[in-house]
Every structure is written in C-alpha cells, then in structure tokens.
Scaffold this motif. Structure first.
Motif, PDB file in Angstrom:
ATOM      1  N   UNK A 118       0.833  -1.209   0.000  1.00  0.00           N
ATOM      2  CA  UNK A 118       0.000   0.000   0.000  1.00  0.00           C
ATOM      3  C   UNK A 118       0.864   1.253   0.000  1.00  0.00           C
ATOM      4  N   UNK A 119       1.933   1.248   0.775  1.00  0.00           N
ATOM      5  CA  UNK A 119       2.838   2.401   0.815  1.00  0.00           C
ATOM      6  C   UNK A 119       3.504   2.612  -0.535  1.00  0.00           C
ATOM      7  N   UNK A 120       3.885   1.508  -1.181  1.00  0.00           N
ATOM      8  CA  UNK A 120       4.515   1.604  -2.501  1.00  0.00           C
ATOM      9  C   UNK A 120       3.544   2.176  -3.522  1.00  0.00           C
ATOM     10  N   UNK A 121       2.271   1.763  -3.434  1.00  0.00           N
ATOM     11  CA  UNK A 121       1.274   2.250  -4.375  1.00  0.00           C
ATOM     12  C   UNK A 121       1.026   3.744  -4.194  1.00  0.00           C
ATOM     13  N   UNK A 122       0.993   4.210  -2.959  1.00  0.00           N
ATOM     14  CA  UNK A 122       0.824   5.642  -2.704  1.00  0.00           C
ATOM     15  C   UNK A 122       2.006   6.430  -3.258  1.00  0.00           C
ATOM     16  N   UNK A 123       3.210   5.851  -3.121  1.00  0.00           N
ATOM     17  CA  UNK A 123       4.408   6.511  -3.631  1.00  0.00           C
ATOM     18  C   UNK A 123       4.350   6.637  -5.147  1.00  0.00           C
ATOM     19  N   UNK A 124       3.797   5.619  -5.800  1.00  0.00           N
ATOM     20  CA  UNK A 124       3.711   5.649  -7.256  1.00  0.00           C
ATOM     21  C   UNK A 124       2.833   6.805  -7.739  1.00  0.00           C
ATOM     22  N   UNK A 125       1.734   7.065  -7.044  1.00  0.00           N
ATOM     23  CA  UNK A 125       0.858   8.175  -7.428  1.00  0.00           C
ATOM     24  C   UNK A 125       1.593   9.507  -7.360  1.00  0.00           C
ATOM     25  N   UNK A 126       2.498   9.634  -6.407  1.00  0.00           N
ATOM     26  CA  UNK A 126       3.276  10.866  -6.271  1.00  0.00           C
ATOM     27  C   UNK A 126       4.388  10.964  -7.315  1.00  0.00           C
ATOM     28  N   UNK A 127       4.640   9.847  -8.014  1.00  0.00           N
ATOM     29  CA  UNK A 127       5.731   9.813  -8.991  1.00  0.00           C
ATOM     30  C   UNK A 127       5.244   9.932 -10.438  1.00  0.00           C
TER      31      UNK A 127
END
Length: 314
Positions: free
Chosen positions: A84-93
């Motif tokens: 979940x943390x990785x997925x949130x990071x992807x949105x910011x990228x």
C-alpha cells in the motif's frame, strides 16, 4: 503456500522476444505454474496470438499480440502495508498523464510486472489504483533495480503507435550512470553484439558475443570524480541490460550492480556511503504523441538519496 490469480494480460512481442516457442516463453514467464497447466491452456485455446489458437511449438514473431488468460500462481506472503505504501508513492511519482498515456518516475527496487517469483509490480499496482481504466499496458520495460521513466499506454492505439516508434528507433531515451574508474575521453560509442546466456536455473546474463544481436550505446561524460565517472548513456538499440553489459565490456561497470558489477570495488565504497542501489537512472525520453503528433520530452528527477549521494562525491 498461498495462491494468487493473475488477471488477463496482453503482451505485444518485440524483437527481444522473437523466435521463442510459445510454450517455452510461458514456462519462463510463469515459473510457479505447473508445466501441465501451461500446456493445457495452450491446448484448450485459452492462449491466443493475434486472436487465433496456436500450438505449443508456435514461434513468436515481432508484432504478435499475445493474450494470456487469468492464471493461478503460487506466491509468498505479502506485506500488505508495504504494498500500500509503494502504491501511494507511485501516485506521487506520476510525471505525465492524459487520456492516452501515463508516465511515471519508477523507484529503484520495484519490478514493472509480476511473475517469475515476483507477486506485485508497477502494472498490477496501477490497475488496482485505476480500476476504471479499461486498458492499461506497459509500453516498454525497465530493470527492477533501475529507476526513472516508465511509460504505460491507456489505449491500444497509443500502445501500437509507441511500439512502432520503438521499432523505428524514433523514441530517444537518455540514462544517467555512475561507473567505476575514469571513463576514457575518446570512448563515445560502444557497438558490440549482445547475447543472453543462462547462468543457472533462474539467472540470465547478457554478454558481448559475436553471435549476439546488434547493440549500440552512445556515452557522454558528465563529470569525473576521483574514483568514478558520471555518464550520460543513450541506447540506440533497446536490448535487455544493454547499458549494464556495455559498461562492463568497457571495464567500467556501474556501481552496485549485483549482476554486472565489481563486488570488491562496491564493498570499498559501501564503507563510506549507505546507498547501495544500482546507480542507473532513466532520466529523459523524447517521443511523438500517438494522438496529436506533438513532440513530447519528459524528464525524471533523481530521488533525493541518489542526488545527495552524487553531491557528496569528490
């Protein structure tokens, strides 16, 4: 051992995949799937190429459209919080998005897709994050350890257009690489054929070999340090691990490259710095927009840890 159902996927065969038998291609891609299941889904017509049934000995051709049905695979226990943390990071990228394209700055250490022992990748994450998107496919691949620009197509016409640009070498990519040693001023191009070799049951390595595929990379020196050199690398062809293999051939492997690097040199540098990721970053891409025909140039900034690392070099 838990199981997971992989969704329907469509793969457009490129020149790095051609001449493989479809059964061998699927066995390599889905190593956790029993061979009997792979042959069964081929035999029953669930595997389609260009919307047609094929036999196990069919050899893949450039431009083929391979459709794979949902497949049940074995998988290890996932850390859901980490995913979940990785997925949130992807949105910011996300670097660029419209109705046809989605371009992200991929972090190092995340695979572009699941399979072959990897349960979750970029494409699976974005299909989960964007459930209303009817179509979402990878335009190209980038190594798990490499960071930087990754393109996804949101429409089939966009994917076809960009694949044509890749085949015609109209898409220009630029990478940043930190290599061991002082790169020679006159070494601006490496044109050496690359061949995939199987080292053991799981790992493959790409090496310079006379019977390999034509491969060419251009290099520019950005900055020289006392023990390392920061390079701009421009792949003219798009072979697997091309930049990593060509820098190794030149005697200047990329820092912290576990497959193509120099472990002893890396150990000496690790004592001074905590960073140990592959120091290769896809920092820019230039292409023609598949819908409006405009020339698009996208740049991907370095992550803060990598930027701090480079700024601390002497």
């Amino acid at each position: 051992m838990k199981h997971k159902i992989l969704p329907i996927s469509i793969i457009y065969i490129n020149e790095d995949m051609i001449n493989q038998r479809i059964d061998n291609f699927l066995k390599k891609k889905f190593k956790n799937v029993p061979k009997s299941m792979i042959y069964r889904i081929i035999r029953t017509g669930k595997i389609r190429i260009n919307k047609k049934r094929i036999k196990p000995d069919y050899k893949l051709k450039n431009g083929d459209q391979l459709k794979i049905p949902p497949i049940k695979i074995k998988c290890r226990k996932n850390n859901n919080i980490s995913i979940q943390n990785s997925e949130k990071k992807l949105l910011n990228n996300i670097l660029y998005e419209d109705n046809y394209l989605l371009i992200i700055n991929k972090p190092s250490g995340i695979a572009v897709h699941g399979g072959s022992g990897i349960n979750h990748g970029i494409i699976e994450s974005f299909r989960k994050l964007r459930p209303l998107e009817k179509y979402l496919e990878l335009v190209h691949r980038i190594d798990k350890e490499t960071s930087g620009i990754l393109m996804l197509a949101k429409k089939r016409m966009a994917l076809i257009s960009l694949h044509e640009q890749i085949r015609d070498r109209k898409i220009k990519k630029e990478y940043i690489a930190l290599v061991h040693g002082l790169w020679p001023e006159n070494l601006k191009k490496i044109s050496q054929p690359l061949l995939k070799k199987k080292l053991n049951n799981t790992q493959k390595k790409v090496l310079v070999h006379a019977s390999g595929k034509f491969s060419e990379t251009h290099f520019r020196i950005k900055k020289k340090y006392s023990l390392t050199t920061l390079l701009t690398a421009i792949p003219i062809t798009g072979r697997t691990h091309q930049i990593r293999a060509h820098t190794l051939y030149a005697g200047h492997p990329i820092l912290f490259d576990k497959r193509y690097g120099n472990h002893n040199l890396d150990l000496k540098i690790k004592h001074k710095n905590k960073l140990s990721r592959l120091l290769l970053h896809a920092n820019s891409i230039n292409f023609i927009h598949p819908k409006n025909g405009k020339n698009i140039n996208i740049k991907a900034p370095l992550d803060l840890n990598l930027e701090k690392y480079l700024n601390a070099l002497v």
